[in-house]
Design a protein around this motif. Structure first.
Motif, short mmCIF file in Angstrom:
data_model
loop_
_atom_site.label_atom_id
_atom_site.label_comp_id
_atom_site.label_asym_id
_atom_site.label_seq_id
_atom_site.Cartn_x
_atom_site.Cartn_y
_atom_site.Cartn_z
N LEU A 130 0.83 -1.20 0.00
CA LEU A 130 0.00 0.00 0.00
C LEU A 130 0.87 1.25 0.00
CD1 LEU A 130 -3.06 0.39 -0.01
CD2 LEU A 130 -2.93 0.76 2.46
N LYS A 131 1.91 1.20 0.83
CA LYS A 131 2.83 2.33 0.94
C LYS A 131 3.49 2.59 -0.41
CE LYS A 131 6.55 3.53 4.02
NZ LYS A 131 7.63 2.92 4.78
N ALA A 132 3.88 1.49 -1.05
CA ALA A 132 4.56 1.62 -2.33
C ALA A 132 3.62 2.21 -3.39
CB ALA A 132 5.08 0.27 -2.78
N LEU A 133 2.41 1.74 -3.39
CA LEU A 133 1.42 2.21 -4.36
C LEU A 133 1.17 3.71 -4.16
CD1 LEU A 133 -0.12 0.64 -6.52
CD2 LEU A 133 -2.10 0.68 -5.02
N ASN A 134 1.02 4.07 -2.90
CA ASN A 134 0.79 5.47 -2.55
C ASN A 134 1.94 6.35 -3.07
OD1 ASN A 134 -0.57 7.61 -1.18
ND2 ASN A 134 1.03 7.50 0.38
N ALA A 135 3.15 5.87 -2.84
CA ALA A 135 4.33 6.62 -3.26
C ALA A 135 4.35 6.80 -4.78
CB ALA A 135 5.58 5.90 -2.80
N THR A 136 4.03 5.73 -5.49
CA THR A 136 4.03 5.78 -6.96
C THR A 136 3.11 6.88 -7.47
OG1 THR A 136 4.49 3.42 -7.07
CG2 THR A 136 3.62 4.43 -9.04
N GLN A 251 12.19 8.27 -2.87
CA GLN A 251 12.07 9.65 -3.33
C GLN A 251 10.88 10.33 -2.65
OE1 GLN A 251 14.04 11.47 -5.01
NE2 GLN A 251 12.76 13.22 -5.53
N TYR A 252 9.78 9.59 -2.58
CA TYR A 252 8.57 10.12 -1.95
C TYR A 252 8.83 10.41 -0.47
CZ TYR A 252 3.77 10.29 -0.17
OH TYR A 252 2.61 10.66 0.46
N ASP A 253 9.49 9.47 0.17
CA ASP A 253 9.88 9.60 1.57
C ASP A 253 10.70 10.88 1.77
OD1 ASP A 253 11.25 7.17 3.87
OD2 ASP A 253 9.27 8.11 3.75
N LEU A 254 11.64 11.07 0.89
CA LEU A 254 12.52 12.23 0.90
C LEU A 254 11.69 13.51 0.75
CD1 LEU A 254 15.57 13.02 0.87
CD2 LEU A 254 15.42 13.00 -1.61
N GLU A 255 10.78 13.48 -0.23
CA GLU A 255 9.95 14.66 -0.49
C GLU A 255 9.08 14.98 0.70
OE1 GLU A 255 7.89 13.79 -4.13
OE2 GLU A 255 9.71 13.96 -5.35
N MET A 256 8.54 13.93 1.31
CA MET A 256 7.68 14.13 2.49
C MET A 256 8.48 14.70 3.65
SD MET A 256 4.45 13.37 2.02
CE MET A 256 4.70 14.34 0.57
N ALA A 257 9.69 14.18 3.82
CA ALA A 257 10.56 14.66 4.91
C ALA A 257 10.91 16.12 4.69
CB ALA A 257 11.81 13.80 4.98
N ALA A 258 11.21 16.47 3.44
CA ALA A 258 11.55 17.87 3.12
C ALA A 258 10.36 18.78 3.37
CB ALA A 258 12.01 17.96 1.67
#
Lengths: 376, 321
Positions: A130-136, A251-258
């Protein structure tokens, strides 16, 4: 259902010379298909930047009617054994994967391997689907190369499945053409019985027609190997996609953290200067129910500053992780591309060679038949 | 219209199928003791066969040509008056009408028509011929069905191949280094499709019609055998009638003698024709089956060439840029 894998022993001996392993060599190991699956899942989680070799199909797929769709069919079982052997060879020849201890134990350690794998706790490290799908869906700036690669693997999967499906139909039809010729054998024999001069020629020509009809079985059995080679790359497409997904997730994780960091910095600024730049419920409630005391504000600012510092450090490391991932993943992808080009070329060559052999057999049989006819 | 031009330079006539049909009937009437070659089938099912297609017309033309050649090669039939007129007369229809009138006068057609006499037993050699023809036409029928089935299976195989080849082309579009090899395979399969199409067409146009012709031939020959039986039956009946009369000097009357002559002539003609037919049949089938083998060899050779030619393309190492 158990599989023996005799080749495993030979391989082990080669590896043993590289490692200083003190394990006493095992003559043969028993491994179930499910253990292969466990091994692969472990590798996927542990080496997300690697295009992990795929397993052969569990159930028979892309069958043409003569070929049994039965998973217990000896031909299918044999081809699957070869596929599993191939999987192990792929992993063993991979510069990174072959070093893994769990893989090594898979090959050498009879008992307790499953427990060993589970003890690594790799299942906990796995990213949720689910997490992966969300990130995509939500990632804003993935590396373009990965996006392109994802499209490529989607299209590759689509084209190879189509190819395999139609190939199965082609095989089915070709089988029919050859087998009907067998009827000539019988009728020529019957006809030769009432003929005098023509008899011998007809009879022997009929025999060649029988040979022709029988030849298709071996021809199509060989073609299955070609289909298996294509299937491996069909499944490889999924492995490629897994690497792309991991990148998108990071990348999504990074963007969210930023984004989180930015918002915290903003909050901090607002508290410090007393200005509310953006509408916030808190701002509203504090306006309605009275402002906080300066001490409270100070406390909040301190907490935020701590969080911001943490956040910046985390962002830095995430950035580094992300860049490392991209670098090493791309290196493996280049390695994979070369392997793919080489393997598929070899597969096409062997396919052409098969076709040439089939044509030559056809010419031979019909030339023999022609000679029999000429003696009529 | 089908035009035929023969050796005699002055003669160039136009004939329709129905003219051939007329000729054959005339030959059967005037030469009942001989085996008359068959014509291609008169009626074709509308909708199934396109009577105006090039292939159909060409197949028919070849069969009619063969019909004429067989008559020409026959030592007796080639001298038949009707045949001569067929080859030379400008206005065949006028002759046909005239023929009808003459017929009623001379009773030509009734020459060999005998009343319902029943033959007790067919002589061994003719019984053998009858049995041979029965089995022969049966086997040909089976071969015809097998050949049709093969053509059907080949066409279904072709349908799948035509979908298969282009997929390699699609894949080629996704790849860089593999692009040329994949495109090459696609083209190769395309060439094999063309070769297969040619094979099926050849079998339909050249192989099947000859089989059918021989089946028709066998049928007409069986009819001639029956006529022979009739003639023999008449003779035997008349002979018996004479024997029953119990005369002092049992002399054989002239009409019984005539019957005996007829039987002996018929038998002789038929035996000679059978021998000729067997020989021609052997040559025809030798040629037909060798032709079939040849066409298959050519098909495989075309495919072989196609696949061999792409091997260097597949093995080619691209220049590293």
């Amino acid at each position: 259902f158990y599989l023996t894998n005799v080749r495993t022993v030979l391989f082990f001996r080669a590896v043993e010379s590289q490692n200083e392993g003190q394990c006493s060599p095992v003559d043969s190991l028993w491994r179930r298909y499910s253990e292969f699956e466990l091994l692969r899942n472990y590798l996927l989680v542990t080496f997300p930047h690697i295009v992990v070799p795929p397993l052969p199909e569990k159930r028979a797929d892309f069958v043409w009617h003569k070929l049994s769709a039965d998973n217990m069919d000896p031909d299918f079982v044999e081809r699957r054994r070869i596929g599993l052997e191939n999987f192990l060879l792929r992993v063993a020849s991979h510069p990174v994967l072959c070093q893994d201890k769990i893989f090594y134990s898979f090959l050498t350690q009879e008992g307790g391997w499953k427990e060993m794998v589970n003890e690594t706790g790799f299942q906990l490290k796995a990213d949720s689907r689910l997490k992966a799908l969300n990130a995509t869906f939500r990632v804003k700036n993935p590396d373009k190369r990965f996006t392109e690669l994802k499209h490529y693997s989607d299209e590759l999967q689509s084209v190879i499945s189509h190819l395999l499906r139609v190939r199965a139909r082609v095989a089915d039809r070709l089988y029919g053409v050859y087998k009907v010729h067998g009827n000539y054998g019988r009728v020529f024999s019957e006809w030769s019985a009432i003929e005098k001069e023509m008899g011998d020629g007809l009879q022997s020509a009929g025999h060649h027609m029988d040979v022709y009809a029988a030849s298709i079985d071996d021809i199509l059995e060989e073609e299955e190997h070609y289909a298996d080679q294509l299937k491996e790359y069909l499944f490889y497409a999924e492995a490629l996609r897994a690497v792309c997904r991991k990148h998108e997730l990071m990348q999504y994780d990074l963007e969210m953290a930023a984004q989180d960091l930015t918002s915290k910095k903003q909050q901090c600024e607002e508290l410090a200067t007393g200005t509310v730049r953006t509408f916030s419920l808190k701002g509203m409630t504090s306006k309605l129910f009275g402002q906080e005391t300066p001490e409270q504000r100070e406390a909040k600012i301190k907490v935020l500053e701590e969080q911001i510092q943490e956040g910046e450090e985390q962002l830095k490391s995430k950035n580094l992780e992300g860049r490392d991932f991209v670098k090493s993943a791309w290196a493996d992808i280049e390695r994979f591309k070369e392997q793919k080009n080489h393997d598929l070329k070899e597969a096409l060559i062997s396919y052409a060679v098969m076709q040439i052999s089939m044509c030559k057999k056809g010419i031979q049989v019909w030339t023999n038949a022609k000679e029999c006819f000429s003696k009529m | 219209f089908l035009t035929s031009e023969f050796d005699l330079p002055e003669y160039s006539v136009r004939r329709r199928y129905q003219d051939f049909d007329w000729l054959r009937n005339k030959l059967e009437e005037s030469q009942p003791t001989h085996l008359i070659p068959p014509l291609p089938e008169k009626f074709v099912v509308k909708g199934v066969v396109d009577r105006f297609s090039e292939e159909f017309v060409e197949t028919r033309r070849k069969a009619l040509d063969k019909f004429l050649k067989r008559i020409t090669d026959h030592p007796v039939l080639s001298f038949n008056e009707h045949f001569n007129v067929f080859l030379t007369a400008k206005d065949l229809n006028a002759y046909k009408k005239q023929g009808m009138a003459l017929l009623s006068k001379m009773g030509e057609s009734v020459k060999y028509v005998t009343g319902g006499y029943k033959l007790r037993s067919r002589p061994l050699e003719f019984a053998a011929i009858g049995e041979y023809l029965d089995t022969f036409s049966l086997k040909l029928g089976t071969i015809d069905r097998i050949a049709q089935r093969i053509i059907k299976e080949q066409l279904e195989y072709l349908v799948e191949l035509r979908e298969y080849g282009p997929i390699y082309s699609t894949w080629s579009g996704l790849e860089v280094e593999l692009s040329e090899p994949l495109e090459g395979v696609s083209a190769c399969i395309g060439n094999c499709c063309t070769a297969l199409e040619e094979l099926s067409e050849d079998m339909t146009d050249d192989f099947l019609p000859v089989l059918r012709e021989y089946i028709l031939y066998s049928e007409s020959m069986k009819n001639v055998l029956k006529k022979r039986d009739q003639v023999q039956a008449e003779y035997e009946a008349k002979l018996e009638a004479v024997a029953l009369k119990k005369e002092d000097r049992p002399k054989v009357p002239t009409d019984v003698e005539k019957c005996q002559d007829r039987v002996e002539c018929f038998n002789a003609d038929l035996k000679a024709d059978m021998e000729r037919w067997q020989n021609n049949k052997r040559q025809d089938f030798r040629q037909l089956l060798m032709g079939m083998a040849d066409k298959n060899i050519q098909y495989y050779e075309k495919c072989l060439t196609a696949w061999e030619s792409i091997i260097p393309l597949l093995q080619d190492k691209p220049e590293t840029k």
